[in-house]
Design an enzyme around this catalytic site. Structure first.
Site, short mmCIF file in Angstrom:
data_model
loop_
_atom_site.label_atom_id
_atom_site.label_comp_id
_atom_site.label_asym_id
_atom_site.label_seq_id
_atom_site.Cartn_x
_atom_site.Cartn_y
_atom_site.Cartn_z
N GLN A 166 0.80 -1.23 0.00
CA GLN A 166 0.00 0.00 0.00
C GLN A 166 0.84 1.28 0.00
OE1 GLN A 166 -3.65 0.44 2.56
NE2 GLN A 166 -2.37 2.01 3.49
N GLU A 208 -3.01 9.29 -1.67
CA GLU A 208 -2.29 10.18 -0.75
C GLU A 208 -1.25 11.01 -1.47
OE1 GLU A 208 -1.09 8.51 2.97
OE2 GLU A 208 -2.64 6.98 2.89
N LYS A 340 -3.69 6.69 15.17
CA LYS A 340 -4.63 7.43 14.32
C LYS A 340 -5.83 7.81 15.19
CE LYS A 340 -3.88 5.02 9.89
NZ LYS A 340 -4.32 3.83 9.13
#
Ligand SMILES: O=C(O)[C@@H](CO)OP(=O)(O)O
Ligand SMILES: [Mg+2]
Length: 432
Positions: A166, A208, A340
């Protein structure tokens, strides 16, 4: 200080970097101070995360957040009225009680995190301090800046699964300070673009902002990352190292992993061997989610094998949850955790997860999500909580550069170019 009692909470629908609706919250205190925050959103989410409330109707692919926004304006505004915003624990406890579910699905993790962060910012504003200074308390001028982890190439769920990995990231382990770390990153990012262009592999940008390359294997991406570091005039493994988010839950479950880009399927041991081979051949200092969230045994074996020399980060696996972090630490499954805030749902719970990591000897990385906005709270958290690493996706889109640039301003306010944390402060792993 004027009154810090919460007078008004306002929710509104705004847009994130994937053109999806998200929740913005304003918290206004009786004394006039205000804070504002925007909820981010993940694409490769762990099943244990706080759940966003989405409408599920025909608008915006079912992703509308009108109900979450209404909850902020009604129930949450009413429930928080009169609470002291400087007591973050009380505000977050009230948010949790109002929601009443273990996964925050009734009012929505998106609504809760936006309000939780906005309240923290309002409290900081009332003290006439930036959030990072307010969170750091008395630590004052000795504060350090986090080492950036920046995405060069995007894959997996963020780039149409063109490759399985990823995030192929770089991290400036040899940089003298935060400003130099960003300078080097800019050079490597530009070199990667030129390299892909020259090879005819430039395909676009992933979610991103990392390049979305036309690589024909996962290893091709690793090789191109190393070459990009060299083309930028830096030494791989010394100046700049690789950091990977395998996000293995995206291509594996029940101990079976399907690497589509390489045309092969592996069991948990096989994947571990492949990763160990990469560790020998590439300058990798950190690997996130090397196994799926349902494969703690894979994490344990891998940590036993290589945990002394590489950072093994739980993201989908640990979902910013103090209990899961303690359990993983007891089994030595991973040695680091991604923090997060929206996985936890409130700032206090994210902080509890960080404390659990520190007590367990785990390293920590504050992280943004793949769906982001102009909100720069994560940079303030990394500095205010003195977390030594920060992951914010790439270097090439406004919602990302907003966060990196905020670090430059904080470094300046601290009187310099942003001293980075010492090796020993990075926790379990000698990554610098
Ligand atoms: O997996 C991750 O670490 C993040 C950031 O790259 O992605 P997402 O926000 O989609 O979970
Ligand atoms: Mg991840």
């Amino acid at each position: 200080m004027r009154s810090t009692a919460i007078a008004r909470v306002i929710g509104r629908r705004v847009w994130d970097s994937r053109a999806r609706p998200t929740v913005e919250a304003d918290v206004v205190l009786a004394g006039g101070a205000q804070g504002r925050a925007i909820a981010p959103a993940g694409a490769s989410t762990g099943s244990g995360e706080a759940v966003d409330l989405r409408d599920g109707g025909p608008e915006f692919g079912g992703l509308d957040v009108s109900r979450a926004v209404a909850g902020v304006n009604d129930e949450i505004a009413e429930g928080l009225h009169g609470l002291d915003a400087t007591d973050q624990g009380a505000v977050d406890a009230a948010l949790r009680d109002l929601d009443g579910t273990p996964d925050k699905s009734r009012l929505g993790g998106n609504a809760l995190i936006a309000v939780s962060m906005a309240s923290a910012k309002a409290a900081a504003a009332a003290r006439e301090q930036p959030l990072w200074a307010c969170l750091a308390g008395s630590s004052g001028k000795d504060l350090r800046l986090p080492l950036p982890e920046i995405q060069l190439f995007g894959g997996g769920a963020h780039a149409g699964h063109r490759i399985d990995l990823q995030d192929i990231m770089v991290t400036a382990i040899g940089a003298r300070d935060y400003v130099e770390a960003l300078d080097w990153t800019a050079e490597v990012y530009a070199a990667a673009g030129a390299l892909l262009d020259a090879r005819g592999q430039l395909f676009g940008l992933a979610d991103e902002g990392g390049y979305w390359p036309a690589f024909d294997s996962n290893e091709a991406a690793l090789g191109a990352a190393v070459e990009s570091i060299e083309r930028a005039g830096l030494t791989p493994g010394q100046d700049m190292a690789l950091s990977l988010d395998i996000a293995a839950s995206q291509f594996g479950t029940h101990g079976r992993y399907r690497l589509a880009a390489d045309g092969r399927s592996l069991d948990s041991d096989g994947l571990g061997e492949l990763l160990e081979d990469w560790l020998r051949r590439y300058p990798i200092v950190s690997i996130e989610d090397p196994f799926a969230e349902d494969d703690p045994e894979g994490f344990r074996r891998f940590t036993a094998a290589v945990g002394q020399r590489v950072q093994i980060v739980g993201d989908d696996f640990l979902v910013t949850d103090a209990r899961r972090i303690r359990e993983a630490a007891a089994k030595s499954a991973a040695n680091a955790v991604l923090i997060k805030p929206n996985q936890a749902g409130t700032l206090s719970e994210a902080r509890e997860a960080l404390d659990a990591a520190r007590e367990s000897g785990f390293a920590a990385i504050v992280s943004a999500r793949s769906g982001e906005s102009e909100d720069v709270t994560v940079t303030h958290l990394a500095v205010g909580w003195q977390v030594p690493q920060l992951k914010v996706g790439s270097f090439a889109r406004g919602e990302r550069t907003a966060k990196w640039n905020e670090g430059i301003r904080i470094a300046e306010a601290l009187g310099g170019r942003g001293e980075l944390h010492a090796i020993e402060d990075l926790g379990a792993v000698p990554i610098r």
